[in-house]
Design an enzyme around this catalytic site. Structure first.
Site, PDB file in Angstrom:
ATOM      1  N   SER A  15       0.825  -1.199   0.000  1.00  0.00           N
ATOM      2  CA  SER A  15       0.000   0.000   0.000  1.00  0.00           C
ATOM      3  C   SER A  15       0.868   1.261   0.000  1.00  0.00           C
ATOM      4  O   SER A  15       1.898   1.331   0.667  1.00  0.00           O
ATOM      5  CB  SER A  15      -0.886   0.005   1.243  1.00  0.00           C
ATOM      6  OG  SER A  15      -1.517   1.253   1.354  1.00  0.00           O
ATOM      7  N   THR A  60     -10.190   0.248   2.687  1.00  0.00           N
ATOM      8  CA  THR A  60     -10.137  -0.149   1.286  1.00  0.00           C
ATOM      9  C   THR A  60     -10.827  -1.501   1.129  1.00  0.00           C
ATOM     10  O   THR A  60     -11.438  -2.015   2.079  1.00  0.00           O
ATOM     11  CB  THR A  60      -8.674  -0.123   0.764  1.00  0.00           C
ATOM     12  OG1 THR A  60      -8.697  -0.353  -0.651  1.00  0.00           O
ATOM     13  CG2 THR A  60      -7.787  -1.159   1.439  1.00  0.00           C
ATOM     14  N   LYS A  64     -15.343  -1.293   2.170  1.00  0.00           N
ATOM     15  CA  LYS A  64     -15.867   0.066   1.965  1.00  0.00           C
ATOM     16  C   LYS A  64     -17.379   0.179   2.203  1.00  0.00           C
ATOM     17  O   LYS A  64     -17.864   1.234   2.598  1.00  0.00           O
ATOM     18  CB  LYS A  64     -15.523   0.566   0.561  1.00  0.00           C
ATOM     19  CG  LYS A  64     -14.057   0.930   0.401  1.00  0.00           C
ATOM     20  CD  LYS A  64     -13.795   1.558  -0.951  1.00  0.00           C
ATOM     21  CE  LYS A  64     -12.371   2.026  -1.069  1.00  0.00           C
ATOM     22  NZ  LYS A  64     -12.148   2.891  -2.227  1.00  0.00           N
ATOM     23  N   ASN A  85     -14.427   5.463   2.630  1.00  0.00           N
ATOM     24  CA  ASN A  85     -12.994   5.155   2.594  1.00  0.00           C
ATOM     25  C   ASN A  85     -12.224   5.918   3.666  1.00  0.00           C
ATOM     26  O   ASN A  85     -11.006   5.786   3.751  1.00  0.00           O
ATOM     27  CB  ASN A  85     -12.394   5.439   1.203  1.00  0.00           C
ATOM     28  CG  ASN A  85     -12.204   6.914   0.972  1.00  0.00           C
ATOM     29  OD1 ASN A  85     -13.134   7.684   1.122  1.00  0.00           O
ATOM     30  ND2 ASN A  85     -10.999   7.317   0.627  1.00  0.00           N
ATOM     31  N   GLY A 121     -14.982   2.914 -19.023  1.00  0.00           N
ATOM     32  CA  GLY A 121     -15.074   2.005 -17.883  1.00  0.00           C
ATOM     33  C   GLY A 121     -16.109   2.463 -16.876  1.00  0.00           C
ATOM     34  O   GLY A 121     -16.245   3.666 -16.614  1.00  0.00           O
ATOM     35  N   GLY A 124     -16.005  -0.009 -10.254  1.00  0.00           N
ATOM     36  CA  GLY A 124     -16.042   0.651  -8.950  1.00  0.00           C
ATOM     37  C   GLY A 124     -15.705   2.126  -9.026  1.00  0.00           C
ATOM     38  O   GLY A 124     -16.520   2.987  -8.673  1.00  0.00           O
ATOM     39  N   TYR A 216      -2.434   4.350 -11.547  1.00  0.00           N
ATOM     40  CA  TYR A 216      -1.219   4.974 -11.000  1.00  0.00           C
ATOM     41  C   TYR A 216       0.019   4.117 -11.175  1.00  0.00           C
ATOM     42  O   TYR A 216       1.124   4.555 -10.849  1.00  0.00           O
ATOM     43  CB  TYR A 216      -1.406   5.393  -9.538  1.00  0.00           C
ATOM     44  CG  TYR A 216      -1.836   4.275  -8.610  1.00  0.00           C
ATOM     45  CD1 TYR A 216      -3.178   4.076  -8.319  1.00  0.00           C
ATOM     46  CD2 TYR A 216      -0.890   3.440  -8.038  1.00  0.00           C
ATOM     47  CE1 TYR A 216      -3.580   3.073  -7.483  1.00  0.00           C
ATOM     48  CE2 TYR A 216      -1.288   2.422  -7.190  1.00  0.00           C
ATOM     49  CZ  TYR A 216      -2.637   2.243  -6.916  1.00  0.00           C
ATOM     50  OH  TYR A 216      -3.017   1.223  -6.090  1.00  0.00           O
TER      51      TYR A 216
HETATM   52  P1  NAD Z   1     -13.357  -2.590 -11.744  1.00  0.00           P
HETATM   53  O1  NAD Z   1     -12.898  -3.952 -12.149  1.00  0.00           O
HETATM   54  O2  NAD Z   1     -14.407  -2.436 -10.705  1.00  0.00           O
HETATM   55  O3  NAD Z   1     -13.875  -1.795 -13.036  1.00  0.00           O
HETATM   56  C1  NAD Z   1     -13.177  -1.753 -14.266  1.00  0.00           C
HETATM   57  C2  NAD Z   1     -14.222  -1.687 -15.380  1.00  0.00           C
HETATM   58  O4  NAD Z   1     -13.558  -1.437 -16.626  1.00  0.00           O
HETATM   59  C3  NAD Z   1     -14.978  -3.018 -15.559  1.00  0.00           C
HETATM   60  O5  NAD Z   1     -16.358  -2.729 -15.643  1.00  0.00           O
HETATM   61  C4  NAD Z   1     -14.420  -3.563 -16.852  1.00  0.00           C
HETATM   62  O6  NAD Z   1     -15.352  -4.383 -17.564  1.00  0.00           O
HETATM   63  C5  NAD Z   1     -14.161  -2.265 -17.594  1.00  0.00           C
HETATM   64  N1  NAD Z   1     -13.267  -2.411 -18.746  1.00  0.00           N
HETATM   65  C6  NAD Z   1     -12.248  -3.298 -18.946  1.00  0.00           C
HETATM   66  N2  NAD Z   1     -11.712  -3.112 -20.167  1.00  0.00           N
HETATM   67  C7  NAD Z   1     -12.380  -2.087 -20.762  1.00  0.00           C
HETATM   68  C8  NAD Z   1     -12.278  -1.439 -22.016  1.00  0.00           C
HETATM   69  N3  NAD Z   1     -11.369  -1.812 -22.924  1.00  0.00           N
HETATM   70  N4  NAD Z   1     -13.142  -0.440 -22.308  1.00  0.00           N
HETATM   71  C9  NAD Z   1     -14.083  -0.054 -21.394  1.00  0.00           C
HETATM   72  N5  NAD Z   1     -14.224  -0.632 -20.180  1.00  0.00           N
HETATM   73  C10 NAD Z   1     -13.376  -1.642 -19.867  1.00  0.00           C
HETATM   74  O7  NAD Z   1     -12.023  -1.811 -11.325  1.00  0.00           O
HETATM   75  P2  NAD Z   1     -11.917  -0.463 -10.452  1.00  0.00           P
HETATM   76  O8  NAD Z   1     -11.823  -0.812  -9.024  1.00  0.00           O
HETATM   77  O9  NAD Z   1     -12.963   0.479 -10.904  1.00  0.00           O
HETATM   78  O10 NAD Z   1     -10.457   0.039 -10.874  1.00  0.00           O
HETATM   79  C11 NAD Z   1     -10.159   0.452 -12.192  1.00  0.00           C
HETATM   80  C12 NAD Z   1      -8.745   1.031 -12.240  1.00  0.00           C
HETATM   81  O11 NAD Z   1      -8.693   2.170 -11.390  1.00  0.00           O
HETATM   82  C13 NAD Z   1      -7.660   0.092 -11.724  1.00  0.00           C
HETATM   83  O12 NAD Z   1      -6.534   0.231 -12.560  1.00  0.00           O
HETATM   84  C14 NAD Z   1      -7.335   0.610 -10.336  1.00  0.00           C
HETATM   85  O13 NAD Z   1      -6.003   0.370  -9.946  1.00  0.00           O
HETATM   86  C15 NAD Z   1      -7.551   2.103 -10.544  1.00  0.00           C
HETATM   87  N6  NAD Z   1      -7.891   2.849  -9.313  1.00  0.00           N
HETATM   88  C16 NAD Z   1      -7.173   3.980  -9.039  1.00  0.00           C
HETATM   89  C17 NAD Z   1      -7.477   4.748  -7.929  1.00  0.00           C
HETATM   90  C18 NAD Z   1      -6.667   5.998  -7.631  1.00  0.00           C
HETATM   91  O14 NAD Z   1      -6.803   6.567  -6.543  1.00  0.00           O
HETATM   92  N7  NAD Z   1      -5.888   6.479  -8.543  1.00  0.00           N
HETATM   93  C19 NAD Z   1      -8.535   4.377  -7.080  1.00  0.00           C
HETATM   94  C20 NAD Z   1      -9.254   3.211  -7.383  1.00  0.00           C
HETATM   95  C21 NAD Z   1      -8.929   2.462  -8.513  1.00  0.00           C
END
Ligand code: NAD
Length: 282
Positions: A15, A60, A64, A85, A121, A124, A216
């Protein structure tokens, strides 16, 4: 009460939170500790009471939502997402907040979020970004892959229930051929170790002006690299990670930070990400 803070989740692995929060405590001159507390899903009920010894804590995956019954109150942001969170221990009362949305909004605060916005996308973090974009008055297109049709429809309905005049539509990303002011990536496409992938076509990047990639790791995704090479503004997920933590410190202790201090912590976080993934190239 001691200045003890923690992150709960399961599993926690590598983390970034201790690094970010310790730097924020140092900057505000506070004697405080921030550690990691792994709590398996089946242990949450039994361990929830012991969380009251902390002055504040972050949450996390997978807690959550499941933390909510153990709190005394939730703030407006947490109620909006039914997701917490960050918890403040206010004289023994545990109050839950969602600071991920603050981190996202502040990451894109100088973007034209009331313009034409493409969000790729809708998982979450994508759900939160879609709701915040709609709240900013965006003309929002959610770019999806076929398996997300039902999820996107449910999200669209949720947004329309919240904001009946929201401008929102869902399209298969592969079918898109138009211009957007802002492209937001909330999909894992381009994430380590598959860093040679990009969630949108070069033509879409050429036509936009601003990019935000929630990923990130790597620090600079292929999407960001392509956008910057074309002179566009591009920001990555480390900014959001740091800015949600900055909001937590404001809620916990009323501490505020300058842009320079925040930028320095974003850079330190990016360096740590690169170190952990072997130079960020993998
Ligand atoms: P998730 O699995 O809940 O959601 C991802 C979504 O993207 C899914 O619905 C999936 O089907 C879709 N997807 C996959 N390929 C795709 C494409 N080619 N076109 C369109 N949609 C597509 O994941 P999440 O928890 O929402 O996380 C997503 C990303 O965000 C991860 O890389 C995670 O590390 C990052 N994240 C970053 C932060 C931050 O603070 N920077 C916080 C949370 C998550």
């Amino acid at each position: 009460m001691s200045g003890k803070y923690t992150l709960i989740g399961y599993p926690l692995g590598h983390s970034m939170s201790p690094l970010i929060h310790e730097r924020l405590f140092d900057l505000s001159g506070r004697e405080a500790s921030y550690d990691l507390t792994e709590i398996a899903p089946e242990e949450l009920a039994e361990k929830a009471r012991s969380l009251r010894e902390f002055k504040g804590f972050n949450i996390t995956i997978p807690h959550k939502q499941s933390i909510i019954p153990f709190l005394d109150e939730i703030g407006e942001s947490a109620a909006r997402y039914r997701s917490v969170n960050c918890v403040v221990n206010d004289g023994g009362r545990l109050i839950g907040y969602n600071t991920d949305c603050d981190g996202f909004c502040r990451s894109v605060e100088d973007y034209p979020m009331d313009g034409k916005v493409l969000l790729v996308g809708c998982g979450g973090v994508g759900r939160m970004m879609a709701i915040e974009a709609a709240r900013s008055g965006a003309d929002l297109t959610i770019g999806i892959i076929p398996c997300d049709k039902e999820r996107a429809a449910a999200l669209t309905q949720e947004i329309l229930d919240m904001k009946p005049d929201a401008r929102i539509r869902t399209v298969l990303t592969a079918d898109l051929d138009e211009s957007f002011d802002v492209i937001l990536n909330a999909s894992p496409v381009g994430m380590y170790p598959r860093t040679d992938a990009c969630p949108v076509s070069d033509a879409l990047i050429e036509k936009c002006s601003y990019v935000f990639d929630v990923i990130y790791n790597p620090v600079e995704t292929l999407l960001m690299k392509k956008a910057r090479a074309l002179g566009k503004t591009a920001r990555g997920g480390a900014a959001m990670l740091v800015l949600q933590a900055v909001k937590a410190h404001e809620l916990w202790d009323g501490d505020l930070y300058t842009e320079e201090q925040i930028d320095e912590i974003i850079r330190a976080t990016e360096q740590e990400v690169m170190k952990q993934s072997g130079g960020g190239q993998k």
